[in-house]
Design a protein around this motif. Structure first.
Motif, PDB file in Angstrom:
ATOM      1  N   GLU A  49       0.838  -1.200   0.000  1.00 43.42           N
ATOM      2  CA  GLU A  49       0.000   0.000   0.000  1.00 43.42           C
ATOM      3  C   GLU A  49       0.872   1.248   0.000  1.00 43.42           C
ATOM      4  OE1 GLU A  49      -3.601   0.438   2.289  1.00 43.42           O
ATOM      5  OE2 GLU A  49      -3.391  -1.665   2.912  1.00 43.42           O
ATOM      6  N   TYR A  50       0.421   2.245  -0.718  1.00 46.44           N
ATOM      7  CA  TYR A  50       1.052   3.562  -0.805  1.00 46.44           C
ATOM      8  C   TYR A  50       2.331   3.578  -1.646  1.00 46.44           C
ATOM      9  CZ  TYR A  50      -2.026   3.729   3.234  1.00 46.44           C
ATOM     10  OH  TYR A  50      -3.091   3.587   4.063  1.00 46.44           O
ATOM     11  N   TYR A  51       2.676   2.476  -2.282  1.00 55.67           N
ATOM     12  CA  TYR A  51       3.821   2.455  -3.209  1.00 55.67           C
ATOM     13  C   TYR A  51       3.264   2.390  -4.625  1.00 55.67           C
ATOM     14  CZ  TYR A  51       6.986   1.888   0.691  1.00 55.67           C
ATOM     15  OH  TYR A  51       7.708   2.100   1.847  1.00 55.67           O
ATOM     16  N   THR A  52       3.605   3.410  -5.417  1.00 51.51           N
ATOM     17  CA  THR A  52       3.003   3.585  -6.734  1.00 51.51           C
ATOM     18  C   THR A  52       4.083   3.614  -7.813  1.00 51.51           C
ATOM     19  OG1 THR A  52       3.163   6.000  -6.675  1.00 51.51           O
ATOM     20  CG2 THR A  52       1.205   4.999  -5.633  1.00 51.51           C
ATOM     21  N   MET A  53       3.658   3.882  -9.019  1.00 56.17           N
ATOM     22  CA  MET A  53       4.595   4.008 -10.133  1.00 56.17           C
ATOM     23  C   MET A  53       5.590   5.138  -9.891  1.00 56.17           C
ATOM     24  SD  MET A  53       4.153   1.577 -12.273  1.00 56.17           S
ATOM     25  CE  MET A  53       5.135   2.159 -13.645  1.00 56.17           C
ATOM     26  N   ASP A  54       5.250   6.092  -9.040  1.00 52.82           N
ATOM     27  CA  ASP A  54       6.188   7.172  -8.698  1.00 52.82           C
ATOM     28  C   ASP A  54       7.423   6.637  -7.985  1.00 52.82           C
ATOM     29  OD1 ASP A  54       4.495   9.081  -9.792  1.00 52.82           O
ATOM     30  OD2 ASP A  54       3.570   9.583  -7.865  1.00 52.82           O
ATOM     31  N   ASP A  55       7.318   5.435  -7.405  1.00 54.70           N
ATOM     32  CA  ASP A  55       8.437   4.828  -6.688  1.00 54.70           C
ATOM     33  C   ASP A  55       9.306   3.939  -7.571  1.00 54.70           C
ATOM     34  OD1 ASP A  55       7.845   5.913  -4.064  1.00 54.70           O
ATOM     35  OD2 ASP A  55       6.060   4.624  -4.121  1.00 54.70           O
ATOM     36  N   ILE A  56       8.974   3.858  -8.852  1.00 54.78           N
ATOM     37  CA  ILE A  56       9.750   3.066  -9.814  1.00 54.78           C
ATOM     38  C   ILE A  56      10.821   3.946 -10.453  1.00 54.78           C
ATOM     39  CG2 ILE A  56       9.623   1.928 -12.088  1.00 54.78           C
ATOM     40  CD1 ILE A  56       8.619   0.156  -9.866  1.00 54.78           C
ATOM     41  N   ASP A  57      12.023   3.420 -10.557  1.00 57.24           N
ATOM     42  CA  ASP A  57      13.082   4.106 -11.296  1.00 57.24           C
ATOM     43  C   ASP A  57      12.887   3.769 -12.769  1.00 57.24           C
ATOM     44  OD1 ASP A  57      15.518   5.576 -11.702  1.00 57.24           O
ATOM     45  OD2 ASP A  57      16.475   3.630 -12.048  1.00 57.24           O
ATOM     46  N   ILE A  58      12.347   4.702 -13.504  1.00 57.39           N
ATOM     47  CA  ILE A  58      11.960   4.465 -14.901  1.00 57.39           C
ATOM     48  C   ILE A  58      13.167   4.065 -15.745  1.00 57.39           C
ATOM     49  CG2 ILE A  58      10.954   5.506 -16.971  1.00 57.39           C
ATOM     50  CD1 ILE A  58       8.930   4.818 -14.711  1.00 57.39           C
ATOM     51  N   ALA A  59      14.326   4.640 -15.497  1.00 57.38           N
ATOM     52  CA  ALA A  59      15.525   4.271 -16.270  1.00 57.38           C
ATOM     53  C   ALA A  59      15.851   2.790 -16.089  1.00 57.38           C
ATOM     54  CB  ALA A  59      16.707   5.140 -15.863  1.00 57.38           C
ATOM     55  N   THR A  60      15.732   2.286 -14.857  1.00 60.01           N
ATOM     56  CA  THR A  60      15.979   0.864 -14.595  1.00 60.01           C
ATOM     57  C   THR A  60      14.957   0.014 -15.326  1.00 60.01           C
ATOM     58  OG1 THR A  60      16.886   1.352 -12.409  1.00 60.01           O
ATOM     59  CG2 THR A  60      16.155  -0.895 -12.797  1.00 60.01           C
ATOM     60  N   LEU A  61      13.694   0.374 -15.201  1.00 62.42           N
ATOM     61  CA  LEU A  61      12.630  -0.381 -15.864  1.00 62.42           C
ATOM     62  C   LEU A  61      12.840  -0.390 -17.376  1.00 62.42           C
ATOM     63  CD1 LEU A  61       9.977  -1.956 -15.783  1.00 62.42           C
ATOM     64  CD2 LEU A  61       8.770   0.255 -15.774  1.00 62.42           C
ATOM     65  N   GLU A  62      13.227   0.727 -17.943  1.00 60.10           N
ATOM     66  CA  GLU A  62      13.440   0.790 -19.386  1.00 60.10           C
ATOM     67  C   GLU A  62      14.620  -0.070 -19.830  1.00 60.10           C
ATOM     68  OE1 GLU A  62      13.480   5.021 -20.133  1.00 60.10           O
ATOM     69  OE2 GLU A  62      11.279   5.043 -20.371  1.00 60.10           O
ATOM     70  N   ARG A  63      15.674  -0.165 -19.009  1.00 64.69           N
ATOM     71  CA  ARG A  63      16.785  -1.074 -19.341  1.00 64.69           C
ATOM     72  C   ARG A  63      16.315  -2.527 -19.347  1.00 64.69           C
ATOM     73  NH1 ARG A  63      19.488   2.562 -16.349  1.00 64.69           N
ATOM     74  NH2 ARG A  63      19.561   1.317 -14.452  1.00 64.69           N
ATOM     75  N   PHE A  64      15.506  -2.876 -18.354  1.00 66.81           N
ATOM     76  CA  PHE A  64      14.965  -4.234 -18.318  1.00 66.81           C
ATOM     77  C   PHE A  64      14.067  -4.491 -19.522  1.00 66.81           C
ATOM     78  CE2 PHE A  64      11.567  -7.203 -17.289  1.00 66.81           C
ATOM     79  CZ  PHE A  64      12.311  -8.317 -16.935  1.00 66.81           C
ATOM     80  N   ARG A  65      13.226  -3.539 -19.841  1.00 59.91           N
ATOM     81  CA  ARG A  65      12.313  -3.708 -20.980  1.00 59.91           C
ATOM     82  C   ARG A  65      13.086  -3.866 -22.286  1.00 59.91           C
ATOM     83  NH1 ARG A  65       6.704  -0.606 -20.892  1.00 59.91           N
ATOM     84  NH2 ARG A  65       6.526  -2.121 -22.567  1.00 59.91           N
ATOM     85  N   GLN A  66      14.184  -3.139 -22.425  1.00 57.35           N
ATOM     86  CA  GLN A  66      14.997  -3.276 -23.631  1.00 57.35           C
ATOM     87  C   GLN A  66      15.596  -4.673 -23.722  1.00 57.35           C
ATOM     88  OE1 GLN A  66      15.354  -0.876 -26.220  1.00 57.35           O
ATOM     89  NE2 GLN A  66      15.952  -2.833 -27.127  1.00 57.35           N
TER      90      GLN A  66
END
Length: 179
Positions: free
Chosen positions: A58-75
């Motif tokens: 609870e209270y942890y949202t997409m704002d708590d995601i490091d988008i650069a890290t997620l994008e490296r994983f997605r790549q």
């Protein structure tokens, strides 16, 4: 000699006098001793048959995601699976498909799962939620003299300390990769 049976992890902790905090004991070779609060928390956590990775934080949202890290994983994922249908999904949907984001159908609450925050979270939210977690790699190969380690990777503020970054961080000229 009597045989000792250990309670299955799904029914632990076992306690006496209807008192979870003062009635839970562990047995070692010297005898029984009262469990610490940390040991009790570990038993309660481990009793979940489905595991804890998918638990809603609870209270942890997409704002708590490091988008650069997620994008490296997605790549990396897209390179391995160029035709996969998840490649076109928005970040939140992609994380949901992977189990990193969830919605409780009963309450309507949604947010990151433990796995999502640990794998792709920003460092501060990871440290806030998992204050006992320490990502630390020590290489003890090729030691010279009284050297304690030949290389070490620990959080130093120069990278977002989530698990994905930690396992991908170059150490001593090599890249750590989970196999």
């Amino acid at each position: 000699m009597p045989t000792q049976f250990r309670a299955d992890y799904t029914v632990r902790p076992v306690y006496i006098n209807n008192n979870l905090s003062r009635g839970t004991f562990k047995r070692n070779h010297e005898g029984d001793y009262l469990c610490t609060e940390q040991e009790l928390k570990m038993m309660l956590r481990d009793a979940n048959e489905a595991g804890n990775d998918g638990l809603l934080l609870e209270y942890y949202t997409m704002d708590d995601i490091d988008i650069a890290t997620l994008e490296r994983f997605r790549q990396m994922f897209q390179n391995l699976h160029p035709e996969h249908q998840w490649n076109s999904a928005e970040h939140k949907e992609f994380l949901t498909n992977f189990g990193g984001y969830t919605r409780d159908r009963r309450t309507g609450k949604e947010g990151l799962t433990m796995a999502g925050l640990l794998m792709f979270g920003k460092g501060l939210p990871v440290r806030e939620r998992f204050d006992n977690l320490r990502m630390d790699y020590i290489d003890k190969s090729n030691l010279i003299g009284d050297q304690r380690y030949s290389d070490r990777l620990t959080y130093d503020g120069t990278w977002e300390n989530n698990l994905f970054n930690f396992i991908r961080m170059p150490v001593g000229g090599i890249r750590l990769v989970h196999t």
